[in-house]
Design an enzyme around this catalytic site. Structure first.
Site, PDB file in Angstrom:
ATOM      1  CG  ASP A  94      -1.860   1.166   1.248  1.00 26.34           C
ATOM      2  OD1 ASP A  94      -2.016   1.733   0.423  1.00 26.34           O
ATOM      3  OD2 ASP A  94      -2.152   1.539   2.611  1.00 26.34           O
TER       4      ASP A  94
ATOM      5  CG  ASP B  55      -1.651   7.906   0.607  1.00 33.64           C
ATOM      6  OD1 ASP B  55      -1.245   8.960   0.593  1.00 33.64           O
ATOM      7  OD2 ASP B  55      -2.013   7.329  -0.651  1.00 33.64           O
TER       8      ASP B  55
ATOM      9  CG  ASP C 293      -2.166   2.468   6.420  1.00 32.51           C
ATOM     10  OD1 ASP C 293      -2.184   2.454   4.934  1.00 32.51           O
ATOM     11  OD2 ASP C 293      -2.745   3.566   6.679  1.00 32.51           O
TER      12      ASP C 293
END
Length: 347
Positions: free
Chosen positions: A104, A106, A289
């Site tokens: 991922d 961000d 996240d």
């Protein structure tokens, strides 16, 4: 004992004694079980009622590094082991194996920032990702638009799955797959109308990711967040058969209403990177996240040795299907550097 009747043993009397003894033992056992059941019922009656999904903790931990264990269940992230703390065990599992890396952006490669346009990857992290991609097939799986994420990272040797996996590119920016292109007019209309209505709410931001729309409320005053969601829902109701709202980190994600997400994109990419026979021996590794990354963690369950890592800031917690945690982007870089140094097969 035995009793003699006319010089013979009265066996029926002896049998009665055995049945009496057996019945007495059953009575004692039943009484004990009854007391146990009554204790459990009393505990239930005095409890506060059924717990929510976030309050329930799994008693069966996620598979660690034992590839023979196939069962994994979602459990509270605070109960997971830090991937750096158990690195020797993870290394033993991964060495000399074929790996595929999925990341991922961000909150994983860069810290979460107030303005999405300022989420620029650091040079050390960028170098680490580049080194990783030179050794293993590596993909960025993000909600960002393809052109946006490519502009941030500026690495050609990567696979990119933008807009939550709806737009997939191979190294060199070759288009591999676009999902739900027919939904783009609806997404554009939703974007324009929602953006116009939200101009009156300070701090709100509407981001056009081509195959999805992100409505950020991180900088919106708490008293106005419900108003932001109300506007999103009102505009979304005009496209109820085409678009759907998902939740992310301080953001509402609006996407085409079809069965496709990051997990499907990861699975599709794995089948693109490797032929069917070789894929049986591949160990996928996914770091993320966001709530949307849980789709990928769940997808990885079909690969027995897969490693899912939830990047969880110490102050945040939730249930996750990942196997391990890391607690900052700095720890992510350390973990990726360890992967680079693995004595693994050249991909």
């Amino acid at each position: 004992y035995q009793r003699r009747v006319h010089g013979r043993t009265n066996r029926s009397c002896f049998s009665c004694q055995k049945f009496f003894l057996l019945g007495f033992l059953c009575l004692i056992f039943s009484t004990t079980r009854l007391e146990t059941v009554m204790t459990k019922l009393n505990q239930l009656n005095t409890s506060k009622g059924p717990k929510t999904g976030e309050e329930i903790e799994s008693k069966e931990p996620c598979e660690k590094v034992d590839s023979s264990s196939k069962s994994r269940r979602s459990s509270n992230a605070s109960k997971k082991e830090n991937a750096l703390s158990v690195w020797p065990q993870i290394r033993e599992q991964l060495e000399s194996k074929t790996l595929a890396i999925f990341l991922d952006y961000d909150g994983t490669l860069t810290p979460i920032v107030s303005n999405p346009s300022e989420a620029v990857i650091s040079e050390p992290m960028r170098n680490t990702v580049e080194n990783l991609s030179n050794k293993f097939p590596t993909a960025i799986v993000t909600g960002r638009a393809i052109n946006t994420i490519r502009g941030f990272i500026c690495l050609e040797n990567l696979y990119y799955a933008g807009s939550h996996g709806f737009d997939i590119r191979a190294p060199g920016n070759h288009s591999l797959k676009q999902v739900a292109s027919s939904f783009r007019p609806s997404l554009e209309e939703f974007y324009e109308k929602t953006k116009k209505r939200l101009t009156s709410i300070a701090g709100s931001l509407v981001e056009n990711n081509v195959f999805s729309i992100s409505v950020h409320y991180r900088n919106v005053h708490a008293d106005h967040v419900k108003q932001v969601e109300m506007i999103v829902d009102q505009e979304l109701s005009k496209f109820s058969s085409q678009l759907v709202k998902k939740h992310g980190k301080m953001v509402f994600e609006v996407r085409p209403q079809i069965d496709w997400h990051k997990g499907h994109a990861v699975d599709w990419l794995l089948n693109c990177m490797f032929d069917e026979e070789k894929l049986k021996d591949v160990i996928p590794i996914y770091l993320g996240d966001d709530i949307t990354d849980e789709d990928a963690f769940r997808c990885l369950k079909k690969y027995p040795q897969a490693v899912g890592v939830f990047v969880r800031p110490p102050s945040k917690d939730r249930d996750t299907d990942a196997c391990f945690i890391l607690e900052s982007t700095q720890e992510v870089q350390s973990f990726l550097s360890l992967l680079v140094d693995l004595d693994s097969q050249k991909q």
